[in-house]
Design an enzyme around this catalytic site. Structure first.
Site, short mmCIF file in Angstrom:
data_model
loop_
_atom_site.label_atom_id
_atom_site.label_comp_id
_atom_site.label_asym_id
_atom_site.label_seq_id
_atom_site.Cartn_x
_atom_site.Cartn_y
_atom_site.Cartn_z
N GLU A 147 0.84 -1.20 0.00
CA GLU A 147 0.00 0.00 0.00
C GLU A 147 0.88 1.25 0.00
O GLU A 147 1.93 1.26 0.62
CB GLU A 147 -0.88 -0.01 1.26
CG GLU A 147 -2.12 0.82 1.16
CD GLU A 147 -3.05 0.60 2.35
OE1 GLU A 147 -3.70 -0.46 2.42
OE2 GLU A 147 -3.09 1.49 3.21
N ASP A 175 0.25 5.31 0.71
CA ASP A 175 -0.84 6.12 1.26
C ASP A 175 -0.54 7.60 1.42
O ASP A 175 0.50 7.96 1.96
CB ASP A 175 -1.13 5.70 2.72
CG ASP A 175 -1.59 4.29 2.86
OD1 ASP A 175 -2.55 3.93 2.23
OD2 ASP A 175 -0.95 3.56 3.65
N GLU A 196 -2.58 10.26 3.75
CA GLU A 196 -3.68 10.36 4.72
C GLU A 196 -3.69 11.77 5.32
O GLU A 196 -2.69 12.19 5.92
CB GLU A 196 -3.50 9.34 5.85
CG GLU A 196 -3.70 7.91 5.39
CD GLU A 196 -3.41 6.90 6.47
OE1 GLU A 196 -4.19 5.96 6.62
OE2 GLU A 196 -2.39 7.05 7.19
#
Ligand code: NAG
Length: 213
Positions: free
Chosen positions: A31, A33, A35
């Site tokens: 993953e 990311d 955020e």
């Protein structure tokens, strides 16, 4: 992806833009990311980035943004090839995760899907979970637009062609930052970085391998 974040009090709210293993099973996810961690009104969002390999993350870095991300759309970009992953904000590289497989550090390799989400993260997102969501400010709205993707389509699980030089992101000038990109990266990290797992001696008395390479 162009993103505009919820305004007013957004403590506990997490807006995410990320790529994650196709048909994800979280236990072995790769993953990459972005955020956005909300905050009380008047306090800045934190932009956290993370890289997971085979279900293992714990590679958080955080920056404050040099603009108000709730006022206008801004551009957030992930560039991922077999040499490096670069996170960009308005074309400024704020993080580089190099392929360090040669020294035994895992590197994302799985076919990915792209996701954008908004969710309740008040158990951890703001002041480590101490600052809670004030639901009187709901609904919290994030806006996403002008999404563009370039990628290697996976047909019958065949990824053989994905490192082809025919894809622009595989060409040599994307194997590392250019000197002008490097300069921007250094400058923005000095001014806006608020947390880096590589510097967290309490969490990692011995820094992870990729931090010292
Ligand atoms: C939530 O926000 C409202 C409106 O500003 C305020 O009156 C209330 O005290 C807040 N609630 C909490 C738990 O902080």
């Amino acid at each position: 992806m162009k993103i505009k974040l919820p305004n007013r009090d957004s403590a506990g709210v997490v807006i995410a833009f990320y790529v994650s293993k196709l048909h994800s099973n979280t236990y072995n996810n790769d993953e990459i990311d972005f955020e956005f961690l909300g905050n009380r009104e008047g306090k800045p969002y934190s932009l956290q980035t993370n890289v997971f390999v085979n279900g293992g993350g714990n590679r958080e870095q955080r920056v404050h943004l040099w603009f108000d991300p709730t006022a206008e759309f801004h551009n957030y970009k992930i560039m991922w090839n077999e040499h490096q992953i670069v996170f960009y904000v308005d074309n400024i590289p704020i993080r580089v995760f190099k392929n360090n497989e040669n020294i035994g550090v895992g590197y994302p390799k799985q076919p990915m899907q792209l996701l954008a989400t908004i969710w309740d993260g008040d158990g951890w997102a703001t002041d480590g979970g101490l600052t809670k969501t004030n639901w009187s400010f709901a609904p919290f709205k994030a806006y996403f637009q002008d999404f563009k993707i370039g990628g290697c389509p996976i047909i019958n699980s065949n990824t053989n062609n994905c490192n082809s030089q025919g894809y622009w992101w595989n060409q040599r000038n994307y194997w590392r930052l250019s000197s002008s990109q490097r300069k921007l990266y250094d400058e923005y990290r000095v001014n806006y970085k608020t947390y880096d797992y590589c510097d967290d001696m309490i969490r990692y008395p011995t820094p992870p391998l990729e931090c010292v390479s």
